[in-house]
Design an enzyme around this catalytic site. Structure first.
Site, short mmCIF file in Angstrom:
data_model
loop_
_atom_site.label_atom_id
_atom_site.label_comp_id
_atom_site.label_asym_id
_atom_site.label_seq_id
_atom_site.Cartn_x
_atom_site.Cartn_y
_atom_site.Cartn_z
N ARG A 137 9.87 2.39 -6.95
CA ARG A 137 9.14 3.61 -6.64
C ARG A 137 8.91 3.71 -5.15
NH1 ARG A 137 4.76 6.16 -10.00
NH2 ARG A 137 4.02 7.88 -8.73
N SER A 158 -11.34 7.07 -10.39
CA SER A 158 -11.48 6.53 -11.74
C SER A 158 -11.79 5.03 -11.71
CB SER A 158 -10.19 6.78 -12.53
OG SER A 158 -10.22 6.14 -13.78
N GLY A 207 -13.59 0.75 -13.10
CA GLY A 207 -12.91 -0.51 -12.79
C GLY A 207 -11.43 -0.41 -13.11
N GLY A 240 2.34 -2.28 -10.93
CA GLY A 240 0.97 -1.83 -10.75
C GLY A 240 0.63 -1.46 -9.32
N GLU A 241 1.63 -0.99 -8.56
CA GLU A 241 1.38 -0.71 -7.14
C GLU A 241 0.39 0.44 -6.95
OE1 GLU A 241 3.73 0.04 -2.93
OE2 GLU A 241 4.80 -0.77 -4.65
#
Length: 300
Positions: free
Chosen positions: A56, A70, A75, A95-96
């Site tokens: 990505r 959020s 958290g 999870g970037e």
């Protein structure tokens, strides 16, 4: 609530273990490796580096701010995945967006699954996991498939098994990379859809692809309108069918010479396969036309 607290406390305890040089874990055979590898650990954000294999490349700033808001309220619900590099040094596998959003609001730690993988395994893990996300654009997905072919040496069949996609779907994404780079950029920026791209790819010449692309943008064409435009374009570009030449019989060749000599012009004769034909007598002016008329009347 008690379970969540216990899990978080366990994560912090493992984090302390990872910071102990005497118990540095470099392989799955090391002491305490089973407690860390595959478990959720609270890691210092500063100990994590970006994955250079991340497929990505576009991160929408507004979307990141929404995610950050959020995370500030709830958290990090879904932990990121990292691989261990050196002592207390980790690299993102997936999870970037969560990682960037957490840094955006100034979090010092983030929950993470820890893996031990070499570069090739890390690349494959990152590519496969990211391909399965819903928010990648078609070109990012296509480039990820191409990297799995080029760098991991996976076949389309193997990729189909790894990512759970049909081989035909993978092939359709890969074909998008034959589009002119300007069109690829337009797809990444959302000016056209994958459907538009799949229609344009039927035009091989990239300069002609750009002509089609310009018409799509200017006239705001739908995918169906684009498909029709491409079909018409291909029809217009097809060479006209040439009729098979018919050998002119000798008697006509002799007669044509006599006609030409009589009228003072080169007479054109066309003959079809069934023996029928046409004689064309040219003229260059009104005076020339009247002269030919007189010759015809005189021949009666």
């Amino acid at each position: 609530m008690a379970k969540a607290t216990k899990k978080q406390a366990l994560g912090r305890g493992l984090s302390a273990l990872l910071k102990d040089p005497a118990n540095d874990i470099t392989s799955v055979q090391d002491k305490h490796a089973d407690q860390v590898i595959g478990n959720i650990v609270e890691l210092d954000i500063d100990a994590i580096e970006i994955n250079p294999f991340q497929p990505r490349t576009n991160f929408n700033e507004e979307s990141l701010r929404e995610l950050a808001s959020s995370i500030k309220e709830l958290g990090v619900i879904q932990p990121i995945t990292v691989r261990k590099l050196n002592f207390n040094k980790f690299q993102l596998v997936s999870g970037e967006r969560r990682f960037r959003a957490s840094k955006l609001i100034g979090l010092e730690t983030i929950p993470a699954y820890i893996r031990i993988a070499n570069d090739q395994e890390s690349l494959e893990m990152a590519l496969v996991e990211n391909i399965q996300r819903q928010d990648l654009d078609p070109i990012e997905i296509a480039l990820s498939y191409q990297r799995l072919i080029d760098e991991i040496n996976l076949t389309q069949e193997q990729m189909s098994d790894r990512v759970g996609k049909k081989r035909s779907t993978i092939a359709n994404y890969l074909r998008l990379l034959k589009l002119d780079p300007i069109i690829q950029t337009g797809m990444r920026d959302g000016f056209i859809s994958m459907g538009h791209g799949r229609a344009i790819i039927n035009i091989e010449d990239q300069s002609q692809q750009l002509d089609i692309y310009e018409k799509i943008i200017t006239n705001k064409l739908s995918v169906r309108e684009t498909e029709a435009l491409v079909r018409n374009f291909q029809t217009d570009k097809q060479p006209a069918k040439t009729k098979e030449a018919v050998e002119i019989p000798k008697y006509i060749k002799k007669g044509v010479k006599d006609f030409s000599d009589y009228f003072g012009h080169k007479i054109d004769v066309k003959v079809s396969k069934n023996g029928k034909g046409n004689i064309t007598i040219p003229f260059h002016s009104e005076e020339d036309f009247n002269r030919i008329i007189k010759l015809i009347k005189r021949a009666k």
